[in-house]
Design a protein around this motif. Structure first.
Motif, mmCIF file in Angstrom:
data_model
loop_
_atom_site.group_PDB
_atom_site.id
_atom_site.type_symbol
_atom_site.label_atom_id
_atom_site.label_comp_id
_atom_site.label_asym_id
_atom_site.label_seq_id
_atom_site.Cartn_x
_atom_site.Cartn_y
_atom_site.Cartn_z
ATOM 1 N N LEU A 176 8.337 22.013 18.178
ATOM 2 C CA LEU A 176 7.818 20.826 17.509
ATOM 3 C C LEU A 176 6.537 21.171 16.757
ATOM 4 C CD1 LEU A 176 7.934 18.479 20.641
ATOM 5 C CD2 LEU A 176 9.711 18.624 18.884
ATOM 6 N N GLY A 177 6.215 20.378 15.740
ATOM 7 C CA GLY A 177 4.898 20.461 15.134
ATOM 8 C C GLY A 177 4.849 21.231 13.839
ATOM 9 N N GLY A 187 5.178 27.153 14.707
ATOM 10 C CA GLY A 187 6.273 27.565 15.569
ATOM 11 C C GLY A 187 5.833 28.360 16.778
ATOM 12 N N ASN A 243 -0.902 14.257 14.420
ATOM 13 C CA ASN A 243 0.391 14.930 14.549
ATOM 14 C C ASN A 243 1.309 14.039 15.386
ATOM 15 O OD1 ASN A 243 2.591 16.628 15.047
ATOM 16 N ND2 ASN A 243 1.305 18.464 15.217
ATOM 17 N N SER A 266 17.237 24.724 12.973
ATOM 18 C CA SER A 266 17.195 23.335 12.533
ATOM 19 C C SER A 266 18.165 23.099 11.377
ATOM 20 C CB SER A 266 15.782 22.974 12.080
ATOM 21 O OG SER A 266 15.450 23.690 10.896
ATOM 22 N N GLU A 277 10.729 28.006 14.412
ATOM 23 C CA GLU A 277 9.871 26.968 13.844
ATOM 24 C C GLU A 277 10.344 25.576 14.252
ATOM 25 O OE1 GLU A 277 7.424 28.548 10.080
ATOM 26 O OE2 GLU A 277 9.353 27.652 9.584
ATOM 27 N N SER A 278 9.613 24.582 13.776
ATOM 28 C CA SER A 278 9.870 23.193 14.148
ATOM 29 C C SER A 278 11.332 22.817 13.921
ATOM 30 C CB SER A 278 8.972 22.265 13.323
ATOM 31 O OG SER A 278 9.146 20.924 13.718
ATOM 32 N N SER A 311 1.211 23.101 17.182
ATOM 33 C CA SER A 311 2.655 23.206 17.414
ATOM 34 C C SER A 311 2.895 23.124 18.916
ATOM 35 C CB SER A 311 3.206 24.524 16.871
ATOM 36 O OG SER A 311 2.858 24.717 15.525
ATOM 37 N N VAL A 342 4.405 15.396 17.588
ATOM 38 C CA VAL A 342 4.162 15.962 18.920
ATOM 39 C C VAL A 342 3.729 14.881 19.896
ATOM 40 C CG1 VAL A 342 2.746 17.560 20.261
ATOM 41 C CG2 VAL A 342 3.654 18.263 18.030
#
Length: 424
Positions: free
Chosen positions: A257-258, A261, A49, A305, A290-291, A245, A52
């Motif tokens: 991130l990730g 969420g 990942n 986002s 979420e990311s 996440s 992250v």
């Protein structure tokens, strides 16, 4: 003239797009403002990942940033520390394992906690990383009887001068002032198993006194244990981080991130009925980010986002709203794997005002003398309830803001079912 009107219209659209995504909704606010950067990882962080791992290193200054790695919680700390060091160094960090762990073979734990050379290495780092494992080992080692050791003071010196403290799983659990020590069964916590020194304990407090943190949040249905703790301890704001996440907190800002969420739980307007014989709650406020989504704890505004903004706005009050779902399911296991966030997404993207779920297992175990006690979860829409959907990442990804939740204790009559027409 027509061209000027078109230019003005385009400018208005650009201005609207630049506003925070939740600007018209009541804020989720909280007195959170950190001296350093806390990176809270929900556990099961994959070593590939890169999003992250890279952000952890970047937050500490980028390539060359020195990290002190604590595998204090791990069952096999040497191996765990080596894996984390390798993952950080792959992103350009200069990470080093600090042998402070009760299960580290051949180590004098008390000597290392006070070793001048190790203390200097930690104090001189730009970042600190806590592994997963058993969070009670972290607090018992670094903060025995609630008193900080010299090693913990060195870690705090990194954070207080603006450095990074990151942690995954157990390393995330210790981030708030109160933590779950050993409470694997969320339903038992709802039934009253919430004893200091047993299910809960004092955390290390990097997120300050007002934000409670929990991890493995959606996978293990931990909304069921977060709500009673927040109510009992007086927290108004909770943050549940999902596996693989992370939530990056700096100052009063949070970025997600990730892979999945985080859940924001706001009890500022929530109430309870002391006359009911069991845990209950009314008007809790839930948001799922979420990311790429961001949240400001001072203004209370959430900015989704760019990927979500380019997707589909879900707002029942918007003109032409066309919900995707038409059915109104009853969720038999609301504490199941990702059940709560799936229910939230389904409700938001439907024409219905509410959705019901149940938390119940029917087993008598340990101190549980009420096997027939369950809890009804009623999710419902309120002022500011809206969200966004995007399929750009190849899945069904939702950001959901400001749904309401009521929790009511109920008695489950058994048997649940009987054979049809007496057949067996």
């Amino acid at each position: 003239m027509q061209i000027n009107l078109l230019i003005k219209a385009a400018a208005a659209l650009l201005l609207a797009a630049a506003q925070p995504a939740s600007a018209s909704a009541a804020p989720i606010a909280g007195p959170v403002h950190l001296a350093g950067t806390a990176i809270i990882i929900g556990g099961a962080l994959k070593y590939d990942n890169d999003v992250v791992w890279k952000r952890i290193v970047d937050a500490a200054g980028g390539p060359g940033a020195r990290f002190a790695v604590f595998a204090t919680a791990a069952a096999k700390p040497e191996r765990s520390a080596a894996q984390i060091v390798a993952a950080l160094n792959a992103q350009g960090a200069r990470a080093e394992a600090i042998p402070v762990a009760p299960r580290w073979d051949g180590v004098d734990l008390q000597a290392n906690l006070n070793d001048a050379a190790l203390l200097a290495k930690v104090a001189g780092a730009q970042g600190v990383f806590f592994s997963g494992g058993a969070q009670e080992l972290i607090v018992d080692t670094l903060q025995p009887s609630g008193e900080p050791t010299a090693m913990l003071k060195a870690i705090w010196s990194v954070f207080n001068r603006g450095g990074v403290v990151a942690g995954t799983s157990a390393g995330a659990a210790i981030m708030s002032t109160t933590m779950f020590r050993d409470a694997q069964d969320a339903l038992q916590v709802m039934k009253g198993d919430l004893r200091r020194g047993k299910e809960i304990d004092r955390g290390l407090g990097f997120t300050g006194p007002h934000l409670f943190v929990d991890q493995h949040f959606l996978k293990r249905g931990r909304i069921g244990r977060m709500l009673p703790l927040m109510q009992a301890e007086g927290y108004k704001l909770g943050l549940g981080v999902e596996e693989n996440s992370a939530a990056l907190l700096r100052g009063d800002e949070m970025e997600v991130l990730g892979a999945k969420g985080v859940m924001l739980v706001d009890l500022a307007q929530a109430s309870t009925d002391p006359g009911l014989a069991g845990f209950n709650l009314r008007n809790a406020q839930l948001s799922y980010l979420e990311s790429g989504d961001r949240h400001n704890f001072t203004s209370g505004l959430t900015t989704v986002s760019a990927q979500k903004l380019a997707g589909h706005l879900i707002d029942q009050k918007a003109a032409g709203f066309q919900p995707f779902f038409s059915n109104q399911p009853f969720i038999l296991d609301i504490l199941g794997d990702t059940a709560i966030v799936n229910a939230m997404s389904h409700l938001l993207d439907s024409p219905h005002a509410e959705l019901l779920g149940l938390a119940f297992n029917g087993r008598s175990q340990g101190s549980d003398n009420r096997p027939d006690l369950g809890f009804e979860f009623r999710l419902h829409k309120g002022e500011g309830s809206r969200g966004w959907f995007s399929a750009a990442a190849g899945g069904e990804n939702y950001t959901v803001l400001r749904l309401r939740l009521d929790v009511l204790p109920v008695v489950i009559k058994r048997p649940f079912y009987t054979p049809l027409n007496g057949s067996r």
